[in-house]
Design a protein around this motif. Structure first.
Motif, PDB file in Angstrom:
ATOM      1  N   VAL A  83      82.680 -55.762  30.279  1.00 32.73           N
ATOM      2  CA  VAL A  83      81.929 -55.259  31.341  1.00 32.73           C
ATOM      3  C   VAL A  83      81.340 -54.114  30.823  1.00 32.73           C
ATOM      4  O   VAL A  83      81.836 -53.268  29.866  1.00 32.73           O
ATOM      5  CB  VAL A  83      82.910 -54.996  32.366  1.00 32.73           C
ATOM      6  CG1 VAL A  83      82.322 -54.008  33.401  1.00 32.73           C
ATOM      7  CG2 VAL A  83      83.508 -56.014  32.938  1.00 32.73           C
ATOM      8  N   LEU A  84      79.813 -53.919  31.190  1.00 36.19           N
ATOM      9  CA  LEU A  84      79.030 -52.707  30.957  1.00 36.19           C
ATOM     10  C   LEU A  84      78.958 -51.914  32.280  1.00 36.19           C
ATOM     11  O   LEU A  84      78.737 -52.713  33.290  1.00 36.19           O
ATOM     12  CB  LEU A  84      78.032 -52.707  30.010  1.00 36.19           C
ATOM     13  CG  LEU A  84      77.939 -53.628  28.716  1.00 36.19           C
ATOM     14  CD1 LEU A  84      76.574 -53.792  28.254  1.00 36.19           C
ATOM     15  CD2 LEU A  84      78.965 -52.587  27.825  1.00 36.19           C
ATOM     16  N   VAL A  85      78.966 -50.610  32.355  1.00 35.29           N
ATOM     17  CA  VAL A  85      78.273 -49.988  33.393  1.00 35.29           C
ATOM     18  C   VAL A  85      77.303 -48.901  32.956  1.00 35.29           C
ATOM     19  O   VAL A  85      77.241 -48.340  31.729  1.00 35.29           O
ATOM     20  CB  VAL A  85      79.426 -49.112  34.299  1.00 35.29           C
ATOM     21  CG1 VAL A  85      78.675 -48.300  35.206  1.00 35.29           C
ATOM     22  CG2 VAL A  85      80.504 -49.783  34.626  1.00 35.29           C
ATOM     23  N   THR A  86      75.999 -48.939  33.203  1.00 34.94           N
ATOM     24  CA  THR A  86      74.943 -48.118  32.933  1.00 34.94           C
ATOM     25  C   THR A  86      74.395 -47.087  34.101  1.00 34.94           C
ATOM     26  O   THR A  86      74.680 -47.677  35.204  1.00 34.94           O
ATOM     27  CB  THR A  86      73.632 -48.888  32.442  1.00 34.94           C
ATOM     28  OG1 THR A  86      73.140 -49.428  33.674  1.00 34.94           O
ATOM     29  CG2 THR A  86      74.120 -50.030  31.359  1.00 34.94           C
ATOM     30  N   ASP A  87      73.743 -46.179  33.348  1.00 37.44           N
ATOM     31  CA  ASP A  87      72.870 -45.276  34.482  1.00 37.44           C
ATOM     32  C   ASP A  87      71.746 -45.738  34.859  1.00 37.44           C
ATOM     33  O   ASP A  87      71.294 -46.947  34.397  1.00 37.44           O
ATOM     34  CB  ASP A  87      73.186 -43.912  33.958  1.00 37.44           C
ATOM     35  CG  ASP A  87      72.214 -43.581  32.695  1.00 37.44           C
ATOM     36  OD1 ASP A  87      71.440 -44.647  32.368  1.00 37.44           O
ATOM     37  OD2 ASP A  87      72.320 -42.704  31.932  1.00 37.44           O
ATOM     38  N   THR A  88      70.884 -45.126  35.689  1.00 37.63           N
ATOM     39  CA  THR A  88      69.553 -45.567  35.992  1.00 37.63           C
ATOM     40  C   THR A  88      68.575 -45.925  34.900  1.00 37.63           C
ATOM     41  O   THR A  88      67.660 -46.488  34.887  1.00 37.63           O
ATOM     42  CB  THR A  88      68.773 -44.694  36.968  1.00 37.63           C
ATOM     43  OG1 THR A  88      68.935 -43.514  36.510  1.00 37.63           O
ATOM     44  CG2 THR A  88      69.561 -44.867  38.396  1.00 37.63           C
ATOM     45  N   ALA A  89      69.053 -45.202  33.667  1.00 41.41           N
ATOM     46  CA  ALA A  89      67.912 -45.363  32.631  1.00 41.41           C
ATOM     47  C   ALA A  89      68.209 -46.299  31.515  1.00 41.41           C
ATOM     48  O   ALA A  89      67.825 -46.661  30.455  1.00 41.41           O
ATOM     49  CB  ALA A  89      67.781 -43.979  31.685  1.00 41.41           C
TER      50      ALA A  89
END
Length: 187
Positions: A83-89
């Motif tokens: 699982v990965l979580v990214t910001d808006t960039a």
């Protein structure tokens, strides 16, 4: 007499073609149905896993490594490989991969780009060795996308079951072909 042999030959050829068509159908249709069933099951499981992670993050106005790690610590086992979580960039704030995780790097996955545009995305394929599934969903706070959750799963167990099923169908088909050939010769 030559007309009778020709008619028997045509009947025999038609009979063999029908048997071959039935055996081909026996070896393709159940496999395709089974593969599609696994795809749907994978999609349902991935949606559940990703939505649980997304729900844990949905109360955050801004995603940072610290608040994402804290929110994700409350999430139980997701049942996916990564699982990965990214910001808006697209910068990775959280990664479940042990050791060589990608935190701080940018994720250039199509699914993440789609999620950052506000769309849920799912992709699954079977390569003969494993089912590769990927899904991403946006993390939304007050109707604003603040990041994305991406899940990846590489399932060799379901692939082994499908391969075993295929092998069993092939064995049954060969046995049927031998039985039909034996009966044809006898009759």
């Amino acid at each position: 007499m030559p007309g009778k042999i020709s008619l028997q030959f045509k009947f025999g050829l038609s009979y063999i073609l029908v048997i071959l068509a039935v055996l081909l159908l026996l070896n393709t249709y159940p496999l395709l149905v089974s593969q599609n069933l696994v795809f749907r099951t994978k999609q349902t499981a991935m949606v559940g896993s990703v939505k649980i992670a997304e729900a844990a993050l949905s109360g955050l106005a801004d995603l940072t490594e610290d608040n994402v790690a804290q929110a994700m610590s409350a999430v139980e086992e997701t049942g996916v490989s990564r699982v990965l979580v990214t910001d808006t960039a697209g910068r990775i704030l959280y990664d479940t991969r042990e050791g060589d995780n990608a935190r701080g790097l940018y994720a250039f996955y199509t699914e993440i780009a789609q999620a950052l545009r506000g769309n849920d995305t799912f992709y699954c394929r079977y390569d003969g060795e494993a089912f590769l599934s990927r899904m991403a969903t946006p993390v939304v706070y007050h109707n604003q996308t603040v990041g994305a959750v991406y899940a990846y799963d590489y399932d060799t167990e379901q692939a082994a079951l499908l391969k075993s099923f295929q092998s069993n169908l092939l064995t049954i088909s060969v046995m049927i072909a031998l039985l039909v050939a034996g009966l044809s010769i006898t009759l």
